[in-house]
Design a protein around this motif. Sequence first.
Motif, PDB file in Angstrom:
ATOM      1  N   ILE A  49       0.829  -1.213   0.000  1.00 44.84           N
ATOM      2  CA  ILE A  49       0.000   0.000   0.000  1.00 44.84           C
ATOM      3  C   ILE A  49       0.864   1.264   0.000  1.00 44.84           C
ATOM      4  O   ILE A  49       0.591   2.212  -0.743  1.00 44.84           O
ATOM      5  CB  ILE A  49      -0.957   0.001   1.212  1.00 44.84           C
ATOM      6  CG1 ILE A  49      -1.924  -1.192   1.128  1.00 44.84           C
ATOM      7  CG2 ILE A  49      -1.737   1.304   1.261  1.00 44.84           C
ATOM      8  CD1 ILE A  49      -2.785  -1.232  -0.111  1.00 44.84           C
ATOM      9  N   THR A  50       1.903   1.294   0.825  1.00 45.40           N
ATOM     10  CA  THR A  50       2.768   2.485   0.833  1.00 45.40           C
ATOM     11  C   THR A  50       3.566   2.611  -0.460  1.00 45.40           C
ATOM     12  O   THR A  50       4.025   3.701  -0.786  1.00 45.40           O
ATOM     13  CB  THR A  50       3.742   2.463   2.032  1.00 45.40           C
ATOM     14  OG1 THR A  50       4.555   1.273   1.963  1.00 45.40           O
ATOM     15  CG2 THR A  50       2.978   2.489   3.350  1.00 45.40           C
ATOM     16  N   GLY A  51       3.713   1.511  -1.186  1.00 46.58           N
ATOM     17  CA  GLY A  51       4.457   1.531  -2.444  1.00 46.58           C
ATOM     18  C   GLY A  51       3.596   1.769  -3.672  1.00 46.58           C
ATOM     19  O   GLY A  51       4.082   1.662  -4.807  1.00 46.58           O
ATOM     20  N   GLN A  52       2.318   2.102  -3.479  1.00 48.61           N
ATOM     21  CA  GLN A  52       1.441   2.362  -4.620  1.00 48.61           C
ATOM     22  C   GLN A  52       1.917   3.581  -5.414  1.00 48.61           C
ATOM     23  O   GLN A  52       2.379   4.575  -4.844  1.00 48.61           O
ATOM     24  CB  GLN A  52       0.012   2.602  -4.143  1.00 48.61           C
ATOM     25  CG  GLN A  52      -0.710   1.361  -3.659  1.00 48.61           C
ATOM     26  CD  GLN A  52      -1.075   0.426  -4.803  1.00 48.61           C
ATOM     27  OE1 GLN A  52      -1.784   0.793  -5.729  1.00 48.61           O
ATOM     28  NE2 GLN A  52      -0.585  -0.800  -4.717  1.00 48.61           N
ATOM     29  N   SER A  53       1.796   3.496  -6.735  1.00 50.21           N
ATOM     30  CA  SER A  53       2.181   4.624  -7.586  1.00 50.21           C
ATOM     31  C   SER A  53       1.283   5.828  -7.365  1.00 50.21           C
ATOM     32  O   SER A  53       1.684   6.971  -7.603  1.00 50.21           O
ATOM     33  CB  SER A  53       2.143   4.204  -9.060  1.00 50.21           C
ATOM     34  OG  SER A  53       0.847   3.752  -9.438  1.00 50.21           O
ATOM     35  N   TYR A  54       0.055   5.593  -6.927  1.00 53.30           N
ATOM     36  CA  TYR A  54      -0.866   6.672  -6.558  1.00 53.30           C
ATOM     37  C   TYR A  54      -0.540   7.050  -5.118  1.00 53.30           C
ATOM     38  O   TYR A  54      -0.710   6.252  -4.200  1.00 53.30           O
ATOM     39  CB  TYR A  54      -2.311   6.188  -6.669  1.00 53.30           C
ATOM     40  CG  TYR A  54      -3.348   7.293  -6.572  1.00 53.30           C
ATOM     41  CD1 TYR A  54      -3.927   7.813  -7.717  1.00 53.30           C
ATOM     42  CD2 TYR A  54      -3.745   7.793  -5.335  1.00 53.30           C
ATOM     43  CE1 TYR A  54      -4.888   8.815  -7.638  1.00 53.30           C
ATOM     44  CE2 TYR A  54      -4.689   8.804  -5.252  1.00 53.30           C
ATOM     45  CZ  TYR A  54      -5.262   9.308  -6.401  1.00 53.30           C
ATOM     46  OH  TYR A  54      -6.207  10.298  -6.321  1.00 53.30           O
ATOM     47  N   GLU A  55      -0.093   8.289  -4.913  1.00 50.85           N
ATOM     48  CA  GLU A  55       0.498   8.659  -3.626  1.00 50.85           C
ATOM     49  C   GLU A  55      -0.425   9.411  -2.679  1.00 50.85           C
ATOM     50  O   GLU A  55      -0.147   9.494  -1.480  1.00 50.85           O
ATOM     51  CB  GLU A  55       1.768   9.488  -3.861  1.00 50.85           C
ATOM     52  CG  GLU A  55       2.864   8.708  -4.586  1.00 50.85           C
ATOM     53  CD  GLU A  55       4.137   9.510  -4.738  1.00 50.85           C
ATOM     54  OE1 GLU A  55       4.120  10.716  -4.410  1.00 50.85           O
ATOM     55  OE2 GLU A  55       5.136   8.946  -5.173  1.00 50.85           O
ATOM     56  N   ASN A  56      -1.520   9.967  -3.175  1.00 50.67           N
ATOM     57  CA  ASN A  56      -2.362  10.790  -2.307  1.00 50.67           C
ATOM     58  C   ASN A  56      -3.294   9.886  -1.505  1.00 50.67           C
ATOM     59  O   ASN A  56      -4.481   9.741  -1.813  1.00 50.67           O
ATOM     60  CB  ASN A  56      -3.166  11.800  -3.128  1.00 50.67           C
ATOM     61  CG  ASN A  56      -3.817  12.867  -2.248  1.00 50.67           C
ATOM     62  OD1 ASN A  56      -3.435  13.031  -1.091  1.00 50.67           O
ATOM     63  ND2 ASN A  56      -4.788  13.573  -2.785  1.00 50.67           N
ATOM     64  N   LEU A  57      -2.739   9.279  -0.452  1.00 46.93           N
ATOM     65  CA  LEU A  57      -3.442   8.283   0.357  1.00 46.93           C
ATOM     66  C   LEU A  57      -3.469   8.690   1.825  1.00 46.93           C
ATOM     67  O   LEU A  57      -2.566   9.384   2.307  1.00 46.93           O
ATOM     68  CB  LEU A  57      -2.742   6.920   0.265  1.00 46.93           C
ATOM     69  CG  LEU A  57      -2.451   6.323  -1.108  1.00 46.93           C
ATOM     70  CD1 LEU A  57      -1.671   5.013  -0.946  1.00 46.93           C
ATOM     71  CD2 LEU A  57      -3.736   6.081  -1.884  1.00 46.93           C
ATOM     72  N   GLU A  58      -4.509   8.230   2.520  1.00 40.24           N
ATOM     73  CA  GLU A  58      -4.455   8.140   3.969  1.00 40.24           C
ATOM     74  C   GLU A  58      -4.662   6.662   4.301  1.00 40.24           C
ATOM     75  O   GLU A  58      -5.562   6.019   3.763  1.00 40.24           O
ATOM     76  CB  GLU A  58      -5.493   9.031   4.653  1.00 40.24           C
ATOM     77  CG  GLU A  58      -6.936   8.682   4.408  1.00 40.24           C
ATOM     78  CD  GLU A  58      -7.888   9.489   5.289  1.00 40.24           C
ATOM     79  OE1 GLU A  58      -7.430  10.385   6.029  1.00 40.24           O
ATOM     80  OE2 GLU A  58      -9.106   9.220   5.218  1.00 40.24           O
ATOM     81  N   ILE A  59      -3.804   6.120   5.140  1.00 46.00           N
ATOM     82  CA  ILE A  59      -3.790   4.688   5.446  1.00 46.00           C
ATOM     83  C   ILE A  59      -4.155   4.526   6.916  1.00 46.00           C
ATOM     84  O   ILE A  59      -3.426   4.970   7.807  1.00 46.00           O
ATOM     85  CB  ILE A  59      -2.407   4.081   5.148  1.00 46.00           C
ATOM     86  CG1 ILE A  59      -2.027   4.338   3.679  1.00 46.00           C
ATOM     87  CG2 ILE A  59      -2.398   2.594   5.450  1.00 46.00           C
ATOM     88  CD1 ILE A  59      -0.557   4.111   3.374  1.00 46.00           C
ATOM     89  N   ILE A  60      -5.305   3.900   7.163  1.00 47.21           N
ATOM     90  CA  ILE A  60      -5.860   3.812   8.512  1.00 47.21           C
ATOM     91  C   ILE A  60      -5.751   2.372   8.991  1.00 47.21           C
ATOM     92  O   ILE A  60      -6.426   1.478   8.471  1.00 47.21           O
ATOM     93  CB  ILE A  60      -7.333   4.257   8.521  1.00 47.21           C
ATOM     94  CG1 ILE A  60      -7.458   5.670   7.940  1.00 47.21           C
ATOM     95  CG2 ILE A  60      -7.917   4.185   9.919  1.00 47.21           C
ATOM     96  CD1 ILE A  60      -8.821   5.971   7.368  1.00 47.21           C
ATOM     97  N   VAL A  61      -4.902   2.130   9.968  1.00 45.76           N
ATOM     98  CA  VAL A  61      -4.702   0.793  10.512  1.00 45.76           C
ATOM     99  C   VAL A  61      -5.437   0.690  11.842  1.00 45.76           C
ATOM    100  O   VAL A  61      -5.210   1.490  12.752  1.00 45.76           O
ATOM    101  CB  VAL A  61      -3.205   0.488  10.730  1.00 45.76           C
ATOM    102  CG1 VAL A  61      -3.021  -0.930  11.274  1.00 45.76           C
ATOM    103  CG2 VAL A  61      -2.424   0.659   9.429  1.00 45.76           C
ATOM    104  N   SER A  62      -6.322  -0.307  11.935  1.00 47.28           N
ATOM    105  CA  SER A  62      -7.027  -0.546  13.206  1.00 47.28           C
ATOM    106  C   SER A  62      -6.648  -1.920  13.723  1.00 47.28           C
ATOM    107  O   SER A  62      -7.016  -2.947  13.147  1.00 47.28           O
ATOM    108  CB  SER A  62      -8.544  -0.458  13.012  1.00 47.28           C
ATOM    109  OG  SER A  62      -9.205  -0.770  14.229  1.00 47.28           O
ATOM    110  N   ASP A  63      -5.916  -1.923  14.824  1.00 45.45           N
ATOM    111  CA  ASP A  63      -5.461  -3.150  15.467  1.00 45.45           C
ATOM    112  C   ASP A  63      -6.534  -3.604  16.451  1.00 45.45           C
ATOM    113  O   ASP A  63      -6.822  -2.926  17.433  1.00 45.45           O
ATOM    114  CB  ASP A  63      -4.137  -2.851  16.186  1.00 45.45           C
ATOM    115  CG  ASP A  63      -3.591  -4.038  16.957  1.00 45.45           C
ATOM    116  OD1 ASP A  63      -4.226  -5.115  16.938  1.00 45.45           O
ATOM    117  OD2 ASP A  63      -2.541  -3.870  17.603  1.00 45.45           O
TER     118      ASP A  63
END
Length: 325
Positions: A49-63
Motif C-alpha cells: 500500500i505504501t508503495g502504490q504509484s498513486y500517492e495521495n493516500l491516507e492509510i488507517i490501521v485498526s489493530d
Amino acid sequence: MTAISDSVCRVVQRFQEIFSVRGVKHPLVSVGLPTYNRPDGLHRTLMCITGQSYENLEIIVSDNCSSGDETYNVVNEFMKRDPRIAYFRQEQNKGPVANFKFVLEQSTGEYFMWAADDDEWDEHFIQYCTEEFSRLGEDFVAVMMEAQYFSHSGLYDFFPEGEAFYGSNLDDISDRLCHMLKNNYGNLYYSLFRRSALFEQNTSFFSAFELVSLNEIPLLLFVSTKGKLMVLPRVGLYKRTTDSTYAQAKWEIQGGKLPNPCGFRYFLGLPANFQYHKLALRDIQSVITLLKIDKPTKRAVSNMARRIIWAHFLGIVMSYKRPRI
C-alpha cells in the motif's frame, strides 16, 4: 527573498507533479486496514500500500487488540518514514465487523477501499482504479480489478471471477440488484469505492444496518442502489489463500462437482455452514428491507436472495452446483 521564492516554487511544482497529471487532480484515497495478530502479513500489506504509484493516500490501521507488541512494532516501523499512516489500537477485540466499520468511519477521502492484512496488490492498483473512475464518470461507484490467488508455494492458476462486471452498465436499480445477487463474489468487497456510496445521510453502511456477518452481499446490494460497479479484466489483487479455499473460489464461479479439498471440509462442517447461510440471509434481508427502493422490487429481490442462498447451501450438501451463465 529570491531563494525562498525559488524553494516555494519547487515545493509547489513537486506537489503538482504528485497530485496532478496533465491537469487531472488526484483526489484523496482512504485505505482502511483492519488487522489482528498477523504482523508478517501486515508488513507485506503495508509494503504494497505504501508503495502504490498513486500517492495521495491516507492509510488507517485498526489493530483489533492483538496480543503482544508485534503488530504495533510493524506499523510503527512504517509510520517513522510515512506520515500518511494513522494507527489505532482497540482496547478490546470488537470482532471483524466492528473493525471494518471503524476504519471506514475514520476515513476522509473521496474514495475508500478495505485492505486485508495478508494480501498483496499490483503497485498501480489504486492508480488504475482512480483512472477508470475518471473515464467512467459519476454513474459508477465502485471499481475493482481481477484477483489471482497465491500461497507460500506460489501462484495458483488464474481464473476470472469478475467477467459479469467487465461491461456492466445497468441503469435500472432493480436490474443491478438482481445482477449483483447472481454474480457477486467475495473479492468485490475489496473494490475501490466512492466513499459516499458507503454512507446514507452521513451514516455509514455498518451503522445503518446491524449486521452479524461479513458476507459481501449486503454491502454490495447497498452499493448497487447508489450506482454501477466495474471490474477491470486484468489482475490487480493477489489473494493469499489455501488449497481448499482456492478450490472453493474456483467452484463458486465454474460450478460442477465440489472439489475434495473443500467438499470434505464442508461435509464435516454442515451444521456450522447451515448457520452461516442462515445468518448471511438474515443480514441480506435486513438490508433489502431498508433499501430505498419500491415495495415490488424489494419483494422480488428478497425472494431471489432467499432462493440463491439456499440453492448455494444445497449445492454444498449435494457437492454440485450449476456453472454461472
